[in-house]
Design a protein around this motif. Structure first.
Motif, short mmCIF file in Angstrom:
data_model
loop_
_atom_site.label_atom_id
_atom_site.label_comp_id
_atom_site.label_asym_id
_atom_site.label_seq_id
_atom_site.Cartn_x
_atom_site.Cartn_y
_atom_site.Cartn_z
N LYS A 158 38.14 95.74 -55.51
CA LYS A 158 38.47 95.48 -56.91
C LYS A 158 37.73 94.23 -57.42
O LYS A 158 37.21 94.22 -58.54
N GLN A 159 37.68 93.20 -56.60
CA GLN A 159 36.97 91.97 -56.98
C GLN A 159 35.47 92.24 -57.15
O GLN A 159 34.84 91.71 -58.06
N GLN A 160 34.93 93.09 -56.25
CA GLN A 160 33.50 93.44 -56.36
C GLN A 160 33.22 94.18 -57.65
O GLN A 160 32.24 93.91 -58.34
N GLN A 161 34.10 95.12 -58.01
CA GLN A 161 33.94 95.87 -59.26
C GLN A 161 34.03 94.94 -60.46
O GLN A 161 33.26 95.08 -61.42
N THR A 162 34.97 94.01 -60.40
CA THR A 162 35.13 93.04 -61.50
C THR A 162 33.86 92.22 -61.67
O THR A 162 33.38 92.03 -62.78
N GLU A 163 33.31 91.73 -60.54
CA GLU A 163 32.08 90.94 -60.59
C GLU A 163 30.90 91.76 -61.10
O GLU A 163 30.07 91.27 -61.88
N GLN A 164 30.82 93.02 -60.67
CA GLN A 164 29.73 93.90 -61.12
C GLN A 164 29.82 94.15 -62.63
O GLN A 164 28.81 94.13 -63.33
N THR A 165 31.03 94.36 -63.12
CA THR A 165 31.23 94.58 -64.56
C THR A 165 30.86 93.34 -65.34
O THR A 165 30.15 93.40 -66.36
N LYS A 166 31.29 92.21 -64.85
CA LYS A 166 30.99 90.93 -65.51
C LYS A 166 29.47 90.70 -65.57
O LYS A 166 28.93 90.31 -66.60
N LYS A 167 28.80 90.98 -64.46
CA LYS A 167 27.34 90.81 -64.40
C LYS A 167 26.64 91.78 -65.35
O LYS A 167 25.69 91.40 -66.05
N LYS A 168 27.12 93.01 -65.41
CA LYS A 168 26.55 94.03 -66.30
C LYS A 168 26.67 93.59 -67.76
O LYS A 168 25.71 93.69 -68.53
N ILE A 169 27.83 93.10 -68.13
CA ILE A 169 28.05 92.62 -69.51
C ILE A 169 27.14 91.44 -69.80
O ILE A 169 26.50 91.38 -70.85
N ALA A 170 27.07 90.49 -68.86
CA ALA A 170 26.25 89.29 -69.06
C ALA A 170 24.78 89.66 -69.23
O ALA A 170 24.11 89.16 -70.15
N GLU A 171 24.26 90.55 -68.39
CA GLU A 171 22.83 90.91 -68.45
C GLU A 171 22.48 91.65 -69.74
O GLU A 171 21.47 91.37 -70.38
N ALA A 172 23.34 92.60 -70.14
CA ALA A 172 23.08 93.35 -71.37
C ALA A 172 23.18 92.46 -72.60
O ALA A 172 22.37 92.55 -73.51
N SER A 173 24.16 91.58 -72.60
CA SER A 173 24.34 90.69 -73.77
C SER A 173 23.21 89.66 -73.84
O SER A 173 22.75 89.31 -74.92
N LYS A 174 22.74 89.23 -72.69
CA LYS A 174 21.64 88.27 -72.66
C LYS A 174 20.41 88.84 -73.37
O LYS A 174 19.77 88.17 -74.18
N ALA A 175 20.10 90.10 -73.07
CA ALA A 175 18.95 90.76 -73.72
C ALA A 175 19.14 90.80 -75.23
O ALA A 175 18.18 90.58 -76.00
N LEU A 176 20.36 91.08 -75.68
CA LEU A 176 20.63 91.12 -77.12
C LEU A 176 20.53 89.73 -77.75
O LEU A 176 19.95 89.58 -78.84
N PHE A 177 21.08 88.74 -77.09
CA PHE A 177 21.02 87.36 -77.62
C PHE A 177 19.57 86.88 -77.72
O PHE A 177 19.20 86.19 -78.67
N ILE A 178 18.76 87.23 -76.73
CA ILE A 178 17.35 86.84 -76.75
C ILE A 178 16.64 87.50 -77.94
O ILE A 178 15.88 86.86 -78.66
N LYS A 179 16.92 88.78 -78.14
CA LYS A 179 16.25 89.54 -79.20
C LYS A 179 16.74 89.16 -80.60
O LYS A 179 15.94 88.98 -81.52
N LYS A 180 18.06 89.00 -80.75
CA LYS A 180 18.62 88.87 -82.10
C LYS A 180 19.17 87.48 -82.44
O LYS A 180 19.44 87.19 -83.59
#
Length: 199
Positions: A4-26
């Motif tokens: 469960k902790q691994q899934q939580t960390e993976q989700t958090k990382k996924k959100i961070a990486e996708a949002s980073k790309a958006l913040f850089i672009k926009k």
């Protein structure tokens, strides 16, 4: 770490990486939570669960950059023998990171324009204290090894942080060579001052 902790960390990382790309672009302000939802496939509730707010999510990215910056610096710090040399190396490291990092514009926007809740303000305050403490430890080593006069090391650390932060704002309009020269001059002035010695 359990599943469960691994899934939580993976989700958090996924959100961070996708949002980073958006913040850089926009940029920070123009990036909406709905866009982050679309880019990640996570619900808004899931994003808020992990980061509490868009500001909290962005601050997470800034703190990740801080960690990367420190790791990169610590890997090359030993190349500089004296504390004065380390200050010049640190300034160069900061100049190049500032010029090259893709989140720089969004970070400037975040710190200058965004309204922030008290928890985010408190986290920013802790980060700034961390920067000052980093400078303080470096300067104290210079005092301890006899390179620098014994004086108010906390005051010096705050001045150094202010000097480098101010340069980060001015260097945005400079090319690489100009930025490196400005940071080097800043350390010259910090270490030696500008007044002529009395005859």
């Amino acid at each position: 770490m359990n599943k469960k902790q691994q899934q939580t960390e993976q989700t958090k990382k996924k959100i961070a990486e996708a949002s980073k790309a958006l913040f850089i672009k926009k940029g920070f302000k123009a990036t909406a939570i709905e866009e982050i939802v679309k880019a990640t496939g996570c619900s808004a509730g899931n994003i808020y669960y992990h980061f509490k707010s868009k500001e909290g999510l962005f601050l997470h990215l800034v703190q990740e950059w801080d960690k990367e910056w420190e790791e990169t610096w610590l890997a090359k710090e030993s190349l500089y023998k004296s504390t004065a040399d380390k200050l010049y190396g640190l300034a160069e490291h900061m100049a190049l990171e500032q010029i090259n990092h893709p989140l720089t514009k969004a970070i400037d926007e975040f710190f200058t324009n965004a309204e922030k809740d008290s928890e985010v303000e408190e986290r920013i305050e802790q980060m700034i204290k961390g920067y000052v403490n980093f400078n303080k430890q470096l300067l104290q080593r210079g005092i301890d090894n006899g390179e620098f006069r014994a004086q108010d090391v906390t005051g010096l650390a705050i001045i150094l942080d202010s000097l480098l932060y101010g340069l980060s704002q001015h260097s945005k309009s400079m090319d690489r060579g100009q930025a490196l020269a400005a940071y080097r001059l800043a350390i010259d002035v910090f270490l030696h001052g500008i007044a002529k010695p009395s005859p």
